[in-house]
Design an enzyme around this catalytic site. Structure first.
Site, PDB file in Angstrom:
ATOM      1  N   HIS A 194       0.848  -1.183   0.000  1.00 50.69           N
ATOM      2  CA  HIS A 194       0.000   0.000   0.000  1.00 50.69           C
ATOM      3  C   HIS A 194       0.880   1.227   0.000  1.00 50.69           C
ATOM      4  O   HIS A 194       1.925   1.230   0.645  1.00 50.69           O
ATOM      5  CB  HIS A 194      -0.913   0.015   1.241  1.00 50.69           C
ATOM      6  CG  HIS A 194      -2.062   0.944   1.091  1.00 50.69           C
ATOM      7  ND1 HIS A 194      -1.954   2.284   1.390  1.00 50.69           N
ATOM      8  CD2 HIS A 194      -3.322   0.745   0.646  1.00 50.69           C
ATOM      9  CE1 HIS A 194      -3.116   2.858   1.129  1.00 50.69           C
ATOM     10  NE2 HIS A 194      -3.959   1.958   0.676  1.00 50.69           N
TER      11      HIS A 194
ATOM     12  N   ASP B  62      -7.933  -5.425   0.222  1.00 48.53           N
ATOM     13  CA  ASP B  62      -8.511  -6.289  -0.797  1.00 48.53           C
ATOM     14  C   ASP B  62      -8.010  -7.719  -0.769  1.00 48.53           C
ATOM     15  O   ASP B  62      -8.436  -8.543  -1.572  1.00 48.53           O
ATOM     16  CB  ASP B  62      -8.277  -5.674  -2.177  1.00 48.53           C
ATOM     17  CG  ASP B  62      -9.234  -4.527  -2.393  1.00 48.53           C
ATOM     18  OD1 ASP B  62     -10.361  -4.645  -1.904  1.00 48.53           O
ATOM     19  OD2 ASP B  62      -8.855  -3.531  -3.011  1.00 48.53           O
TER      20      ASP B  62
END
Ligand code: ACO
Length: 428
Positions: free
Chosen positions: A306, A363
């Site tokens: 991320h 996710d």
């Protein structure tokens, strides 16, 4: 607010630049005068160190793995709130009273219908169109149907557009899905709550009534909460950039949907399931991790890494715990969950992933829950879009309410040809 400055020295100039302090998070060097004072731009591809706006909606501390919506920790909202209340919080800045919540829910419920012509519009798509393509196009088309909410200067119109978008997104999403599989489109049922209504529009068939599974509805509501906002991510920044030109809310949000679709962003949930399916068995996990470390392979572990979190994504922690619970309660035994757990275990112990601070993101596990809820893979990013609409439109409204808004217009480092003379075609 601090009034301290930093001094930047270039070969020709020394310039004093003010620091901008927020209520939390690192201070920012205000470089607005830099070009005027020194003739230099700043270079920050991917905006890794650039704050593009001030915002009071969501706060992330990527080092500590903290996520707050309007100051409330995501863990508390996930545990105690529900999606529509979170949508109200993002939009209005405060948690609603019971009366405010009732009024908000009532408004959402009464704006869920789509214009019949939107249905005709969907019917123009080829049968195998990806639902994200249909969603993006149909949301963009809303400005053609709701002219009464395209005056961005009118606060009441801005609010009504927000209600419409949050209300209609599930209707459009379910319609896109049903069209793609050749089922008749279902109208929204006002007697159902937001998530139940969506599940009904997705799965009800003419031949028998649908009983909404409470476990499925609760899990979906949780996923919507966790995906509702995430400060200036790629799609939200897109909404703001498009919004900065004065574009209407539907066009701005449609642009956000387009940005979300990419596998580096919201498309990752679909990509995770494809990756886990390709890995096939826990025994192949180590090979996949080795491939992800090899830059020449072009393969990355989807659902890992991320831009902001250099620690566990707090949303991933919540989803991971919920994933086991939901699968247990629904009686689903999904071998992909075993592969996912093995992958997480191997990657988290691997030096490359440790050094690069790559952790599972939101996710990584969400797709497994969507799959258990019988939501087809190509709808995963659509699910994300339904939830993120609350965040997108809250940012769009905030942008219009904050004074000093300007069109977003970055500069560049030009690396092309220097001036040269045009040559007639016969002389080239
Ligand atoms: N697998 C393997 N290596 C990775 C991964 C990954 N998933 N993610 C990053 N890296 C490596 C890069 O190769 C790079 O290595 P290097 O410094 O040795 O060259 C380093 O980590 C930094 O990667 P960047 O791409 O520069 O990081 P950035 O912040 O630009 O990208 C992103 C973040 C896009 C999320 C990236 O981690 C990624 O592609 N992840 C997989 C896709 C994904 O899950 N996206 C969903 C993000 S969450 C969301 O949008 C909801």
């Amino acid at each position: 607010m601090s009034n301290s400055n930093v001094t930047l020295t270039t070969p020709d100039h020394s310039v004093s630049l003010p620091l901008v302090e927020g209520s939390q998070g690192p201070s920012c060097v205000d470089i607005a005068s830099l070009y005027r004072e020194t003739g230099h731009f700043t270079f920050d591809p991917g905006f890794a160190a650039t704050a593009a706006c001030k915002s009071a909606i969501t706060f992330i501390d990527g080092e500590k793995g903290v996520l707050l919506y309007r100051g409330y920790p995501i863990e508390q909202l996930a545990e105690q709130s529900r999606f529509l209340e979170v949508a109200y919080l993002l939009l209005e800045g405060e948690l609603p009273t019971a009366e405010q919540m009732h009024a908000f829910e009532d408004q959402i419920t009464h704006h869920t219908m789509m214009h019949e012509s939107v249905k005709n519009f969907l019917h123009g798509f080829h049968y195998d169109a990806h639902p994200m393509a249909m969603l993006c196009a149909s949301v963009a088309s809303l400005s053609a149907f709701y002219h009464d909410t395209t005056d961005n200067e009118d606060p009441a119109q801005r609010k009504l557009a927000a209600i419409r978008l949050i209300a209609k997104m599930p209707t459009l999403a379910a319609a896109a899905y049903r069209y793609s599989i050749g089922w008749p489109i279902r109208y929204p049922r006002n007697n159902l709550e937001y998530v139940d209504r969506f599940l009904h529009m997705m799965f009800e068939v003419p031949s028998e009534p649908l009983k909404i599974n409470a476990v499925a509805a609760k899990a979906l509501d949780l996923l919507f909460i966790l995906h509702a906002d995430h400060e200036q991510n790629a799609s939200t920044s897109t909404v703001r950039l498009v919004g900065s030109t004065g574009a209407n809310p539907y066009a701005s949000v449609a642009a956000g949907i387009a940005a979300l679709w990419g596998p580096a962003h919201g498309g990752a949930n679909e990509a995770v399931l494809k990756m886990l399916t390709e890995i096939g068995t826990p025994a192949n996990v180590s090979k996949a991790v080795e491939r992800a470390k090899d830059k020449n392979s072009g393969f990355r572990l989807m659902g890992f890494g991320h831009r902001v979190y250099k620690n566990f994504d707090p949303r991933a922690k919540i989803i991971r715990a919920t994933c086991h619970e939901v699968l247990d309660k629904l009686g689903v035994n999904d071998p992909l969950l075993d592969i996912a757990m093995k992958l997480e275990e191997v990657a988290l112990k691997d030096d490359y992933f440790i050094e690069h601070k790559l952790y599972p993101n939101v996710d990584f596990y969400s797709g497994i829950i969507y799959k258990a809820l019988k939501i087809p893979t190509e709808m995963f990013t659509v699910m994300f879009a339904i939830a993120r609409t609350a965040g997108w439109i809250s940012h769009w409204i905030e942008q219009h309410e904050m004074p000093g808004g300007r069109i977003g217009r970055p500069r560049q480092v030009y690396v092309g040809a220097t001036p040269r003379e045009y040559k007639a075609i016969e002389n080239r």
